[in-house]
Design an enzyme around this catalytic site. Sequence first.
Site, PDB file in Angstrom:
ATOM      1  N   LYS A 143      17.348  24.648   3.244  1.00  0.00           N
ATOM      2  CA  LYS A 143      18.662  25.028   2.718  1.00  0.00           C
ATOM      3  C   LYS A 143      18.710  26.543   2.582  1.00  0.00           C
ATOM      4  O   LYS A 143      18.010  27.129   1.763  1.00  0.00           O
ATOM      5  CB  LYS A 143      18.936  24.360   1.374  1.00  0.00           C
ATOM      6  CG  LYS A 143      20.336  24.636   0.848  1.00  0.00           C
ATOM      7  CD  LYS A 143      20.583  23.919  -0.464  1.00  0.00           C
ATOM      8  CE  LYS A 143      22.024  24.153  -0.909  1.00  0.00           C
ATOM      9  NZ  LYS A 143      22.315  25.583  -1.128  1.00  0.00           N
ATOM     10  N   LYS A 321      20.449  15.105   6.343  1.00  0.00           N
ATOM     11  CA  LYS A 321      21.717  14.577   6.838  1.00  0.00           C
ATOM     12  C   LYS A 321      21.444  13.318   7.653  1.00  0.00           C
ATOM     13  O   LYS A 321      20.506  13.295   8.457  1.00  0.00           O
ATOM     14  CB  LYS A 321      22.428  15.596   7.741  1.00  0.00           C
ATOM     15  CG  LYS A 321      22.683  16.938   7.088  1.00  0.00           C
ATOM     16  CD  LYS A 321      23.180  17.948   8.116  1.00  0.00           C
ATOM     17  CE  LYS A 321      23.313  19.325   7.505  1.00  0.00           C
ATOM     18  NZ  LYS A 321      23.651  20.350   8.496  1.00  0.00           N
TER      19      LYS A 321
END
Length: 709
Positions: A143, A321
Site C-alpha cells: 500500500k 484485491k
Amino acid sequence: MSQNSRNGRQEQNSLFATGPAGGPSSEERNRARWLAAELERHNYLYHTQDAPEISDDQFDALFHELAALEDRWPELRSAHSPTLRVGGKLLDGLAKKSHSRQMHGLDNVFSVEEWRDFVERMRRAWDTEVNGPLPQAFWCDPKLDGLALEIIYANGVLQEALTRGDGEVGEVVTEAVRTIRTVPLHLRGEGPFPARLEVRGEVVMFKKDFDALNARQESLGQKTFANPRNAAAGTLRQLDISVTESRPLRFLAYSLGDAQWAPAQPCRLHSDLMARLREYGFLTPPNGKLCANPQDVEEYVNWVRENRPEFAMEIDGAVAKQNDLEAQEALGFTARAPRFAVAFKFPAMQAQTLLEGIEIQVGRTGALTPVAMLAPVAVGGVMVSRATLHNEDEIRARDVRVGDTVIVQRAGDVIPEVVGPVLDKRPAGAEPYEFPHTCPACGQPVYREEGEAAWRCENLACPAIRLRSITHFVSKAGLDIQGVGQKWIEQLVTSGRVQSPADLFSLTVQELLGFERMGEVLAQKFVDSLENSRHTATLQRLISALGIRHVGEQTARTLAARFADLDELENATVDSLLALPDVGPEVASSIRNFFDSPANREQLARLKENGPWPKGADSAQGAQTLAEGPLAGKTILFTGTISVPRGTAQKWAEAAGAVPLGSVSKKLDYLVAGEKAGSKLDKARSLGVTVLDETEFRNLLRESGIEPE
C-alpha cells in the site's frame, strides 16, 4: 563533440535546408517521428526500467533536435511529443472535474482476525446460486503512501489527469502530470489501444529523492516537507509547472476506472491487468504477487511488513484485491469502499511523550470528544501535540491520566491517538480522569444514549455546535465554498455576526473590512464566492452541507435524486424514505428528526430566503418529471461500450431520478447493455432484469424530460 554528433548536426541542417516553404519535408516528418519515438524509448529505459542505453548528453542532443524541428514546424508536435514534458507554464488555478466513475477509498483491517472477518463478509455478499463458487485468489501489492491519481488516455494518448479529490470530483493536473517521467505520454506497444482508458494509481516520491529535496530546500532557505507524501501532493498541485518538473515524482499504476477495450482486449484477472499496465509502459507497485487463497495473503502481508524498510518508497500496509475482475464487478461497492478489496494496515509509528491535559471538543452533531494535549513529539516525521482519546470508555479502558507518560501512535493520515500509559513512569498522585457531564461550550447538561459511546450536547444554541456546523457547511464535505475557511468562520461566529449558514449570504464587503487582516480584495473575493455558491450549489451538496446525522455523501446523492428540493424532502414520510436505497430505519429517523426540529425549520426558512435553494432536477419541470418519469426511483447499471462515457450516461440517469448500482442483483431494475457486454448481461437475463440497449435508454430519458446530448 564526436564525429557522429557532428554528422547528426549536418544531417539536421540539411533537413532544414531542403524543407519546402509551405511545410515540413517528408524527411523532416520522418525524422520528427523517429526522434519522438526514440526519446520516449530512452525515457522509459531510464526512468521505468532503470536500464539506460545512452548518456544524458546524447539524450539532450536528440531532445534539442526534436525541439528545433517542432519550433520550425509546429504541426510536427504530436499530442504525445516528449517536448511536452518540459515545464514552463504558470496556471491560474486548478480546475475541477467529475470522475466518470467514483474513486473509492479502501476499508482497513489491522489484524489477521479482521482480515478473516473481511473475507467472511465477502463470502456472505457473494451470490453462489447466480455466480457459482467464489474465486479464492487475491492480487496483493504494498500500500503506497502517496497521492491517488487518475490518468485518462484516448486511443493510447494521454488526454487528462485528475487527483482523487473527494472521490467524485478531482482537480485537473494534466500539465503537471506530463512532466512525470514515468507517465507514458503514449501507451507503449503496437495497439490497438482502448478508446478510453482511465489508469489509476499513486504519485509518490522515493525516500532518497525526498531526502535530497529537503536538503536542497533547506540550503535555499525554503520550506521543507514533513514527509514524502506531503512533498508529492504539494508538488503535483503546483501552479508553476517548472517547479513540478524539477522534482522527482513517480507514478505507479494499480487499477482502472473506465476502460473501453477493443475486441479481444479485456483482461479477466487483476494479475493480467497488472501485466498489461507494465506492457503499456507503467511502473506498478513493487513486489506485487498473486496469492492463491486468503492464507497466502496473510503470509504475503507478513513478508511486506518485515521488509518494509527496504522499499524505495514509503508504504503503510498491503492491499489485497479479489483477482477475478468479474467477481470484483459482482461484489460491487458500499457507499465508500469496494467489497472486493481491503487495505491491511501496518502497526502505526509510535513515540512516548507527556500527557499535559485533556481538552473536550464539541462536534457539529453535539458529540463530546476528548483530546489529549501533549508535549510536542515527532511521530513518523510529523510533530504531534494533540491526539484523540476517542471517548469516555476508551479513557477508562486505557487508564490514561493527566501527568502520564503516554505512547502516541500515528498511521498515515490517521489522526494521532494515545495508545496508553507507560505505567512504570506514572507520577505519584495521578488521578483517574472524570468525564464532564456538562457541555464545556454552553454549560448545559449532556446525555449519552444507550448503546452509544459518545456524550452529546443537545442544545441547538450551543456556540460550539454552531461553529462546527457552519464550518462544515462551507467545507469540502459541504458546499465547498472557496476562500471561506475555518479561521474566518471562527471570527464571524465569535463576533455574533453569523449565527447560522443563512447569515453568511447577507455579509457585505464593508462589514468584512472590519475584521482583522481582511483587505478589500480578500473581502470582495469572500462575498463573490458566497454569491457564486448561491447560484451553483447542487441539491446533493446542500443536503451534505446541512450536516444531518448519519447522512453522508452517498445518502445525500440518493435523496437529491429522489426529491425536487429541500421543501419536498422536509415533507417526506419515514415510509417514503425507507423505500430508498441506502436508507435504513436509523437514517430515516435521523432525517425526520432534523426536519421536525423547530430551530432547524427556522434556519432552513432563512436559508431559502437568503442562500442557495437548488432543485434536484434541472428545472421545476424536471423536478416534476422525477416523480412521474419511467426512470424515477428505478435502479440502473451500465455494461459494455456505448457512444458516451459511462459517467455521462450515469449523470443523465440520475437527473431522471434513477439510482445507479454497482453490480447486477435482484434489486436491479434496468441494465443498459452496449456493445461487447459480458457476464453482467448474462446474469441480468438469468435474474429477469429488464435489459435496455442505448436507444431504449435514451428514449426513457426523453420520456423523463431529459434530453441527452
